[in-house]
Design a protein around this motif. Sequence first.
Motif, PDB file in Angstrom:
ATOM      1  N   ARG A 185       0.832  -1.207   0.000  1.00 12.11           N
ATOM      2  CA  ARG A 185       0.000   0.000   0.000  1.00 12.11           C
ATOM      3  C   ARG A 185       0.865   1.255   0.000  1.00 12.11           C
ATOM      4  O   ARG A 185       0.559   2.233  -0.691  1.00 12.11           O
ATOM      5  CB  ARG A 185      -0.950  -0.010   1.203  1.00 12.11           C
ATOM      6  CG  ARG A 185      -2.044  -1.054   1.104  1.00 12.11           C
ATOM      7  CD  ARG A 185      -3.119  -0.868   2.142  1.00 12.11           C
ATOM      8  NE  ARG A 185      -2.646  -1.168   3.494  1.00 12.11           N
ATOM      9  CZ  ARG A 185      -2.656  -2.383   4.029  1.00 12.11           C
ATOM     10  NH1 ARG A 185      -3.079  -3.430   3.328  1.00 12.11           N
ATOM     11  NH2 ARG A 185      -2.239  -2.574   5.269  1.00 12.11           N
ATOM     12  N   VAL A 186       1.953   1.215   0.765  1.00 13.83           N
ATOM     13  CA  VAL A 186       2.870   2.362   0.786  1.00 13.83           C
ATOM     14  C   VAL A 186       3.513   2.539  -0.587  1.00 13.83           C
ATOM     15  O   VAL A 186       3.605   3.659  -1.110  1.00 13.83           O
ATOM     16  CB  VAL A 186       3.944   2.173   1.870  1.00 13.83           C
ATOM     17  CG1 VAL A 186       5.029   3.246   1.742  1.00 13.83           C
ATOM     18  CG2 VAL A 186       3.311   2.239   3.259  1.00 13.83           C
ATOM     19  N   TRP A 189       1.091   4.044  -2.995  1.00 13.84           N
ATOM     20  CA  TRP A 189       0.859   5.462  -2.686  1.00 13.84           C
ATOM     21  C   TRP A 189       2.021   6.317  -3.191  1.00 13.84           C
ATOM     22  O   TRP A 189       1.806   7.358  -3.827  1.00 13.84           O
ATOM     23  CB  TRP A 189       0.686   5.636  -1.183  1.00 13.84           C
ATOM     24  CG  TRP A 189       0.387   7.045  -0.784  1.00 13.84           C
ATOM     25  CD1 TRP A 189      -0.829   7.672  -0.776  1.00 13.84           C
ATOM     26  CD2 TRP A 189       1.337   8.027  -0.335  1.00 13.84           C
ATOM     27  NE1 TRP A 189      -0.707   8.968  -0.355  1.00 13.84           N
ATOM     28  CE2 TRP A 189       0.610   9.228  -0.075  1.00 13.84           C
ATOM     29  CE3 TRP A 189       2.712   8.011  -0.114  1.00 13.84           C
ATOM     30  CZ2 TRP A 189       1.237  10.381   0.386  1.00 13.84           C
ATOM     31  CZ3 TRP A 189       3.324   9.166   0.342  1.00 13.84           C
ATOM     32  CH2 TRP A 189       2.607  10.334   0.591  1.00 13.84           C
ATOM     33  N   LYS A 193       2.189   9.095  -6.592  1.00 11.94           N
ATOM     34  CA  LYS A 193       2.512  10.515  -6.482  1.00 11.94           C
ATOM     35  C   LYS A 193       3.423  10.987  -7.614  1.00 11.94           C
ATOM     36  O   LYS A 193       3.586  12.184  -7.821  1.00 11.94           O
ATOM     37  CB  LYS A 193       3.193  10.787  -5.129  1.00 11.94           C
ATOM     38  CG  LYS A 193       2.294  10.576  -3.922  1.00 11.94           C
ATOM     39  CD  LYS A 193       1.131  11.552  -3.916  1.00 11.94           C
ATOM     40  CE  LYS A 193       0.259  11.385  -2.684  1.00 11.94           C
ATOM     41  NZ  LYS A 193      -0.897  12.317  -2.685  1.00 11.94           N
TER      42      LYS A 193
END
Length: 207
Positions: A185-186, A189, A193
């Motif tokens: 998930r990190v 994310w 970006k």
Amino acid sequence: TAERIRAAHGVAVLTLAIDLSAPDMAEQIAAGVAEREIGLLVYNAAFSRVGAFLDAPLADHLKTLDVNCRAPLTLVHRYGAAMRGRGRGGIVLMGSMSGLQGSPRLASYAASKAFARVFGESLWGELRSTGVDVLTCVAGATRTPGFEAVASDTPGPVMEPREVVEQALAGLGRTPSMIPGLSNRVAAWVLGKLPRKQQVLVMGAAM
């Protein structure tokens, strides 16, 4: 595996060995299932080839579409209709983080997994009021036999299948799609970006 489940839980287990790229795969499955009620459909099959798109035979790319897109769409249409009629049921589609952006050397596979996510999320929106839960599990690297055969040297963490299963089933009925594993998930994310161009280049370097 079937014998272990029977022994441990005292339940009936039916196994079918079917080529999911076959044109009549849905008819073969229906004949094997017969009158049994399918309460939870988990589509956890995939076909992929790692390598440059133009260097692989067209047949491989078409098989990717058959197994990763046509088969789940066909099975969801068949068994999802019965679930909706009963007012209960669950559908889990296996996506992939490679489908969150372009993934060089996985072009057909990544595109098919983008299809899985959008397809599953769309069905979640359509069926959420009917008693049928739909989830797309957007998994990262998972230590399955298929993964170890084609991509065992992929950089980054590799999850165990049990972890993915537990988190996916916990998410069913709660959200249209989810990414199992905090590190995944990190990573998603952080990657999200970046400008789209950089996302594709990062995935290309990883592959």
